[in-house]
Design a protein around this motif. Structure first.
Motif, PDB file in Angstrom:
ATOM      1  N   ARG A  37       6.884  58.829  17.927  1.00 36.55           N
ATOM      2  CA  ARG A  37       7.980  59.396  17.118  1.00 36.55           C
ATOM      3  C   ARG A  37       9.224  59.687  17.957  1.00 36.55           C
ATOM      4  NH1 ARG A  37       6.737  59.807  12.086  1.00 36.55           N
ATOM      5  NH2 ARG A  37       4.684  60.469  11.336  1.00 36.55           N
ATOM      6  N   HIS A  38       9.055  59.800  19.245  1.00 38.13           N
ATOM      7  CA  HIS A  38      10.188  60.086  20.117  1.00 38.13           C
ATOM      8  C   HIS A  38      10.836  58.804  20.637  1.00 38.13           C
ATOM      9  CE1 HIS A  38       8.734  64.194  20.015  1.00 38.13           C
ATOM     10  NE2 HIS A  38       7.561  63.773  20.438  1.00 38.13           N
ATOM     11  N   PHE A  39      10.035  57.742  20.750  1.00 39.45           N
ATOM     12  CA  PHE A  39      10.543  56.511  21.341  1.00 39.45           C
ATOM     13  C   PHE A  39      10.993  55.490  20.296  1.00 39.45           C
ATOM     14  CE2 PHE A  39       9.843  52.153  22.873  1.00 39.45           C
ATOM     15  CZ  PHE A  39      10.738  52.138  23.923  1.00 39.45           C
ATOM     16  N   PHE A  40      10.161  55.212  19.309  1.00 41.81           N
ATOM     17  CA  PHE A  40      10.506  54.218  18.299  1.00 41.81           C
ATOM     18  C   PHE A  40      11.388  54.830  17.214  1.00 41.81           C
ATOM     19  CE2 PHE A  40       6.339  52.714  19.878  1.00 41.81           C
ATOM     20  CZ  PHE A  40       6.683  51.424  20.257  1.00 41.81           C
ATOM     21  N   HIS A  41      12.261  54.017  16.651  1.00 40.54           N
ATOM     22  CA  HIS A  41      12.990  54.466  15.478  1.00 40.54           C
ATOM     23  C   HIS A  41      11.996  54.744  14.354  1.00 40.54           C
ATOM     24  CE1 HIS A  41      16.999  54.254  16.906  1.00 40.54           C
ATOM     25  NE2 HIS A  41      16.973  52.960  17.171  1.00 40.54           N
ATOM     26  N   GLU A  42      12.386  55.617  13.440  1.00 39.72           N
ATOM     27  CA  GLU A  42      11.447  56.195  12.474  1.00 39.72           C
ATOM     28  C   GLU A  42      10.641  55.161  11.698  1.00 39.72           C
ATOM     29  OE1 GLU A  42      11.425  59.510   8.849  1.00 39.72           O
ATOM     30  OE2 GLU A  42      13.310  58.780   9.695  1.00 39.72           O
ATOM     31  N   ILE A  43      11.294  54.098  11.241  1.00 39.37           N
ATOM     32  CA  ILE A  43      10.593  53.109  10.415  1.00 39.37           C
ATOM     33  C   ILE A  43       9.464  52.439  11.194  1.00 39.37           C
ATOM     34  CG2 ILE A  43      12.208  51.246  10.972  1.00 39.37           C
ATOM     35  CD1 ILE A  43      11.821  50.237   8.090  1.00 39.37           C
ATOM     36  N   PHE A  44       9.683  52.189  12.489  1.00 39.49           N
ATOM     37  CA  PHE A  44       8.646  51.590  13.324  1.00 39.49           C
ATOM     38  C   PHE A  44       7.580  52.621  13.683  1.00 39.49           C
ATOM     39  CE2 PHE A  44      12.473  49.038  14.268  1.00 39.49           C
ATOM     40  CZ  PHE A  44      12.001  47.785  13.904  1.00 39.49           C
ATOM     41  N   ALA A  45       8.015  53.833  14.007  1.00 39.00           N
ATOM     42  CA  ALA A  45       7.072  54.875  14.410  1.00 39.00           C
ATOM     43  C   ALA A  45       6.076  55.174  13.298  1.00 39.00           C
ATOM     44  CB  ALA A  45       7.832  56.145  14.794  1.00 39.00           C
ATOM     45  N   ASN A  46       6.552  55.303  12.062  1.00 37.53           N
ATOM     46  CA  ASN A  46       5.655  55.611  10.949  1.00 37.53           C
ATOM     47  C   ASN A  46       4.621  54.516  10.748  1.00 37.53           C
ATOM     48  OD1 ASN A  46       6.907  58.037  10.393  1.00 37.53           O
ATOM     49  ND2 ASN A  46       8.319  57.165   8.897  1.00 37.53           N
ATOM     50  N   LYS A  47       5.068  53.274  10.818  1.00 43.02           N
ATOM     51  CA  LYS A  47       4.156  52.145  10.634  1.00 43.02           C
ATOM     52  C   LYS A  47       3.105  52.108  11.740  1.00 43.02           C
ATOM     53  CE  LYS A  47       4.160  47.046  10.764  1.00 43.02           C
ATOM     54  NZ  LYS A  47       3.344  46.922  11.994  1.00 43.02           N
ATOM     55  N   LEU A  48       3.548  52.225  12.992  1.00 47.76           N
ATOM     56  CA  LEU A  48       2.634  52.117  14.120  1.00 47.76           C
ATOM     57  C   LEU A  48       1.653  53.280  14.181  1.00 47.76           C
ATOM     58  CD1 LEU A  48       5.153  50.852  16.818  1.00 47.76           C
ATOM     59  CD2 LEU A  48       3.396  49.506  15.661  1.00 47.76           C
ATOM     60  N   LEU A  49       2.121  54.478  13.851  1.00 44.92           N
ATOM     61  CA  LEU A  49       1.222  55.631  13.847  1.00 44.92           C
ATOM     62  C   LEU A  49       0.144  55.484  12.770  1.00 44.92           C
ATOM     63  CD1 LEU A  49       3.733  58.547  14.450  1.00 44.92           C
ATOM     64  CD2 LEU A  49       1.720  58.053  15.839  1.00 44.92           C
ATOM     65  N   HIS A  50       0.530  55.043  11.593  1.00 44.21           N
ATOM     66  CA  HIS A  50      -0.443  54.820  10.527  1.00 44.21           C
ATOM     67  C   HIS A  50      -1.484  53.798  10.971  1.00 44.21           C
ATOM     68  CE1 HIS A  50      -2.052  54.294   6.469  1.00 44.21           C
ATOM     69  NE2 HIS A  50      -1.961  52.991   6.674  1.00 44.21           N
ATOM     70  N   GLU A  51      -1.030  52.714  11.580  1.00 45.62           N
ATOM     71  CA  GLU A  51      -1.948  51.672  12.020  1.00 45.62           C
ATOM     72  C   GLU A  51      -2.812  52.148  13.194  1.00 45.62           C
ATOM     73  OE1 GLU A  51       0.446  48.243  12.818  1.00 45.62           O
ATOM     74  OE2 GLU A  51       0.708  47.763  10.699  1.00 45.62           O
ATOM     75  N   ALA A  52      -2.262  53.014  14.041  1.00 45.61           N
ATOM     76  CA  ALA A  52      -3.039  53.523  15.176  1.00 45.61           C
ATOM     77  C   ALA A  52      -4.293  54.254  14.701  1.00 45.61           C
ATOM     78  CB  ALA A  52      -2.173  54.462  16.026  1.00 45.61           C
ATOM     79  N   TYR A  53      -4.122  55.100  13.690  1.00 47.64           N
ATOM     80  CA  TYR A  53      -5.250  55.883  13.194  1.00 47.64           C
ATOM     81  C   TYR A  53      -6.203  55.063  12.345  1.00 47.64           C
ATOM     82  CZ  TYR A  53      -2.193  59.738  14.601  1.00 47.64           C
ATOM     83  OH  TYR A  53      -1.389  60.582  15.313  1.00 47.64           O
ATOM     84  N   LYS A  54      -5.662  54.145  11.589  1.00 44.72           N
ATOM     85  CA  LYS A  54      -6.475  53.395  10.633  1.00 44.72           C
ATOM     86  C   LYS A  54      -7.066  52.108  11.222  1.00 44.72           C
ATOM     87  CE  LYS A  54      -5.751  56.204   7.180  1.00 44.72           C
ATOM     88  NZ  LYS A  54      -6.851  57.018   6.609  1.00 44.72           N
ATOM     89  N   ILE A  55      -6.374  51.533  12.214  1.00 42.34           N
ATOM     90  CA  ILE A  55      -6.782  50.208  12.702  1.00 42.34           C
ATOM     91  C   ILE A  55      -7.024  50.198  14.204  1.00 42.34           C
ATOM     92  CG2 ILE A  55      -6.129  47.773  12.900  1.00 42.34           C
ATOM     93  CD1 ILE A  55      -4.327  48.188  10.429  1.00 42.34           C
ATOM     94  N   TYR A  56      -5.991  50.557  14.992  1.00 38.93           N
ATOM     95  CA  TYR A  56      -6.054  50.350  16.432  1.00 38.93           C
ATOM     96  C   TYR A  56      -7.205  51.103  17.096  1.00 38.93           C
ATOM     97  CZ  TYR A  56      -1.119  49.108  15.515  1.00 38.93           C
ATOM     98  OH  TYR A  56       0.046  48.586  15.003  1.00 38.93           O
ATOM     99  N   LEU A  57      -7.212  52.429  16.954  1.00 43.26           N
ATOM    100  CA  LEU A  57      -8.218  53.237  17.637  1.00 43.26           C
ATOM    101  C   LEU A  57      -9.638  52.966  17.138  1.00 43.26           C
ATOM    102  CD1 LEU A  57      -6.235  56.599  17.955  1.00 43.26           C
ATOM    103  CD2 LEU A  57      -6.736  54.955  19.773  1.00 43.26           C
ATOM    104  N   PRO A  58      -9.873  52.894  15.817  1.00 39.50           N
ATOM    105  CA  PRO A  58     -11.245  52.622  15.356  1.00 39.50           C
ATOM    106  C   PRO A  58     -11.779  51.253  15.762  1.00 39.50           C
ATOM    107  CG  PRO A  58      -9.919  53.565  13.579  1.00 39.50           C
ATOM    108  CD  PRO A  58      -8.970  53.215  14.694  1.00 39.50           C
ATOM    109  N   SER A  59     -10.883  50.326  16.092  1.00 38.93           N
ATOM    110  CA  SER A  59     -11.333  48.958  16.386  1.00 38.93           C
ATOM    111  C   SER A  59     -11.775  48.759  17.832  1.00 38.93           C
ATOM    112  CB  SER A  59     -10.202  47.972  16.074  1.00 38.93           C
ATOM    113  OG  SER A  59      -9.160  48.075  17.037  1.00 38.93           O
ATOM    114  N   ILE A  60     -11.459  49.698  18.711  1.00 41.98           N
ATOM    115  CA  ILE A  60     -11.646  49.456  20.141  1.00 41.98           C
ATOM    116  C   ILE A  60     -13.103  49.157  20.492  1.00 41.98           C
ATOM    117  CG2 ILE A  60     -11.466  50.451  22.450  1.00 41.98           C
ATOM    118  CD1 ILE A  60      -9.026  52.019  21.473  1.00 41.98           C
ATOM    119  N   GLU A  61     -14.014  50.035  20.099  1.00 40.32           N
ATOM    120  CA  GLU A  61     -15.417  49.858  20.466  1.00 40.32           C
ATOM    121  C   GLU A  61     -16.044  48.682  19.736  1.00 40.32           C
ATOM    122  OE1 GLU A  61     -16.606  51.588  22.995  1.00 40.32           O
ATOM    123  OE2 GLU A  61     -14.650  52.579  23.067  1.00 40.32           O
TER     124      GLU A  61
END
Length: 347
Positions: free
Chosen positions: A309-333
């Protein structure tokens, strides 16, 4: 912060540097993805320089990073002696202008213009992937050769993850991460556990730029690295931190305007082809390959969850944060299969 006159700050920074060279125009040439700003400053004689304004992170880290990069750019041997954009000095010191008021703490650094040759194609063929793997390995070796000549770096991976965990206990963190605190803590625990098991603190530390999207560097017609700019995520750490973005560069899907940070490129045969070429030039260890998963986990936790939220502009930050919780982190293992890479590299 669109209400802030950043151009005026850049002009003020230049006048404090050298008010004898008259500016005739300042043009915003920012990529519009992050909260950092980049300007082209043209002088009365039509010469120009590049200015970067940032208010992301800490001033001390900004100065430290650019001091290391400047030493790196001066100390790298051929063929990388002119690879990095250099910052302007004033006297014997790197020049960084700090602007502070009740609304903003921002820093400006000036870069000498750097020549840009060819951009990578949006989708690489197999020969290009192999050449890129060799080139990146050679650049990492060059950085390794001079690592002991560079200024000290204070940032560590543990420091950043510790900072994220402290934020979770603040009022801001309890609100911002309220639905995902348990998942974040689970992922940080895994990072700490695997980091210790793999003894990643013993890995050689070299300058890494992390963000190797194709808009940040250029190549020659023979596919050799030619020039590099944009140092937003620079740090001194394991070379493995550079490799996730390389997997995205060589991915079958190619470069896309709408981007995500899924883990899948690390598992593609095209990335393994890249790693084979890299490994032939600058061999990887088994633990380094296993750390690929943790480097990805760190990238998501630090640059998307903690700083998004501090680095990306808001539209990108919201999208990436949503995907981080729903896709990125759960997919690692579930998605990362180290055995596939280890077998391909005969480790």
């Amino acid at each position: 912060m669109s209400f802030i006159d950043f151009t005026a700050i850049v002009k003020e920074a230049w006048n404090a540097y050298d008010d004898t060279r008259e500016i005739i125009r300042i043009v915003d040439i920012s990529a519009k993805v992050s909260t950092n700003y980049v300007f082209r400053i043209t002088f009365k004689d039509e010469s120009f320089i590049i200015a970067k304004l940032s208010y992301f992170g800490k001033f001390e880290h900004f100065v430290e990073d650019h001091s290391i990069i400047n030493a790196l750019s001066n100390n790298l041997s051929a063929p990388f002696e002119n690879f990095l954009a250099r910052s302007l000095m004033k006297g014997n010191s790197l020049y960084v202008y700090r602007f502070q008021n009740e609304l903003l703490d921002a820093w400006v650094v000036f870069y000498r213009p750097i020549e840009i040759r060819k951009r990578l194609p949006r989708r690489l063929d197999e020969e290009q992937i192999t050449r890129l793997g060799t080139q990146v390995a050679q650049f990492h070796k060059a950085c390794s050769n001079i690592r002991n000549t560079l200024p000290n770096s204070s940032k560590t991976l543990k420091m950043d993850i510790d900072s994220l965990l402290r934020t979770l206990d603040t009022d801001y963190g309890k609100y911002e991460y309220r639905m995902f605190i348990d998942e974040i803590k689970k992922q940080t625990d895994l990072f700490y556990e695997h980091r210790e098991t793999l003894q990643s603190d013993t890995f050689e530390k070299i300058p890494v730029f992390i963000d190797w999207n194709i808009g940040n560097f250029s190549i020659t017609s023979s596919f050799k690295l030619f020039s590099r700019w944009d140092y937003d995520w620079f740090r001194v750490s394991s070379r493995i931190l550079d490799l996730y973005f390389m997997s995205r560069v060589v991915s079958d899907i190619g470069d896309k305007t709408v981007f995500s940070y899924i883990i899948n490129p690390l598992m593609e045969d095209r990335f393994i082809l890249f790693l084979k070429a890299y490994h032939a030039e600058y061999p990887l260890t088994k633990n380094e390959v296993l750390f690929l998963k943790e480097a990805y986990r760190f990238f998501i936790l630090n640059y998307v969850v903690k700083d998004g939220r501090h680095f990306f502009h808001e539209i990108f930050a919201n999208k990436l944060l949503h995907e981080a919780y729903k896709i990125y982190l759960p997919s690692i293992e579930k998605e990362f299969k180290a055995d596939k890479i280890l077998k391909a590299l005969n480790l």
